[in-house]
Design a protein around this motif. Structure first.
Motif, short mmCIF file in Angstrom:
data_model
loop_
_atom_site.label_atom_id
_atom_site.label_comp_id
_atom_site.label_asym_id
_atom_site.label_seq_id
_atom_site.Cartn_x
_atom_site.Cartn_y
_atom_site.Cartn_z
N ILE A 2 99.54 86.39 28.64
CA ILE A 2 98.89 86.77 27.41
C ILE A 2 99.22 88.22 27.07
O ILE A 2 99.02 89.11 27.89
CB ILE A 2 97.36 86.62 27.54
N GLN A 5 96.01 92.92 24.26
CA GLN A 5 95.43 93.01 22.94
C GLN A 5 94.69 94.35 22.78
O GLN A 5 94.15 94.89 23.74
CB GLN A 5 94.45 91.86 22.70
N VAL A 150 97.99 86.17 18.84
CA VAL A 150 99.41 86.31 19.14
C VAL A 150 100.28 86.23 17.90
O VAL A 150 101.04 87.14 17.59
CB VAL A 150 99.86 85.24 20.17
#
Length: 325
Positions: A2, A5, A150
């Motif tokens: 991932i 963020q 994303v």
């Protein structure tokens, strides 16, 4: 893997102010706002989004979307025409894109009696220029935006009261054009997107089950009815709340009414790899919609007559990959 963020920003409209809270690594307990904005005189903000640098806010009233600087200077405004005098039953919503360059605004024009259907409008966040507009076949009271972490696409879940719920997605293209997708089901409420963006969670409009879907197809990965949690579906429902606690774990809320008419609710953890109930999640919350999972193992609840309170638990072990369904 991932992608990392930026810290999540949570806003609250309270007592005529908009307060922005940053969910960074050191923000736990009762939170202090990182920035405070004052809407213009006469404006009642019903939804808001703050830019990552905390220098601008975009907010909606029942009749406009407004962008202000932190000092309170007007950057741009878009008025919803014609003006609506309907006081309740329509709540415009807004969100900023993943890169902060666009503002997405849902207009519940049908319930506002503006003489047409609802609209979903994409604005240039700096100038207020309209970049895209979608006329919708809905008559919603309100909606919730969810930005994909994303690919930057934007989900919109519109609530039409007893008529159901509609889920759409806006996909920005490389040429600046926006492609709008409507998911075929008209009876599911979008609760949240997984931190890695590979799936999303919905609850049946009739509150009979929770389902997990593939992104972006919307295909159902697995469904859990009320009975899967050990409750009788005759007197228990799945609440339209919860979300992803971590990439591997979701929170589902069940509730009902006891024989003495006292309402109750409980939170449960779901392993999103295996589609199984992992157990009850004990959380201090005053009502079934107070808990907001943040996807990183932490969550916030509204403080007692105060600011949001953020808590966390020990990181949950990742479950082994397995069939989802």
């Amino acid at each position: 893997m991932i992608p990392e963020q930026p810290p999540k920003i949570v806003t609250r409209e309270d007592d005529g102010w908009i307060r922005a809270y940053v969910m960074d690594a050191g923000s736990f307990g009762a939170l202090e706002p990182a920035a405070v904005f004052r809407p213009r005189a006469g404006d009642e903000a019903v939804a808001s989004a703050v830019r990552s640098d905390m220098e601008r806010v975009v907010y909606t009233t029942r009749n406009a979307v407004v962008c202000l600087t932190r000092a309170g200077d007007l950057v741009w405004e878009s008025v919803f025409e014609p003006h609506s005098d309907v006081p309740h039953g329509h709540r415009p919503d807004c969100v900023l894109s993943l890169d902060g360059r666009t503002a997405w605004v849902y207009r519940p024009d049908a319930m506002a009696l503006r003489g047409g259907g609802d609209q979903w409008v994409v604005y240039d966040a700096d100038s207020g220029a309209v970049l895209a507009r979608r006329e919708l076949e809905t008559a919603g009271h309100g909606a919730g935006h969810h930005v994909h972490p994303v690919d930057g696409s934007v989900y919109l879940s519109i609530g039409e009261g007893q008529d159901g719920s509609v889920i759409l997605r806006g996909v920005p293209g490389a040429d600046g054009e926006v492609r709008f997708v409507t998911y075929p089901s008209w009876d599911r409420c979008l609760i949240g997107l997984a931190p890695g963006g590979r799936q999303f969670m919905t609850v049946d409009h009739g509150q009979e089950d929770v389902a997990f879907h593939d992104h972006p197809s919307g295909d159902v990965l697995f469904t859990l009815p009320v009975g899967a949690f050990g409750y009788d579906p005759e007197d228990t429902c799945v609440e339209w709340s919860g979300g992803y606690l971590t990439p591997d774990t979701a929170v589902v809320t069940l509730g009902g009414e006891r024989a003495d008419e006292e309402e109750w609710f409980r939170h449960y953890l779901i392993d999103v790899h295996t589609g199984t109930v992992s157990g009850e999640f004990a959380v201090e919350a005053r009502h079934p919609y107070e808990l907001e999972p943040l996807g990183d193992g932490s969550w916030i609840t509204g403080g007692p007559d105060g600011p949001p309170v953020r808590r966390s638990r020990a990181p949950l072990p990742s479950a082994p990959a397995g069939p989802a369904g």
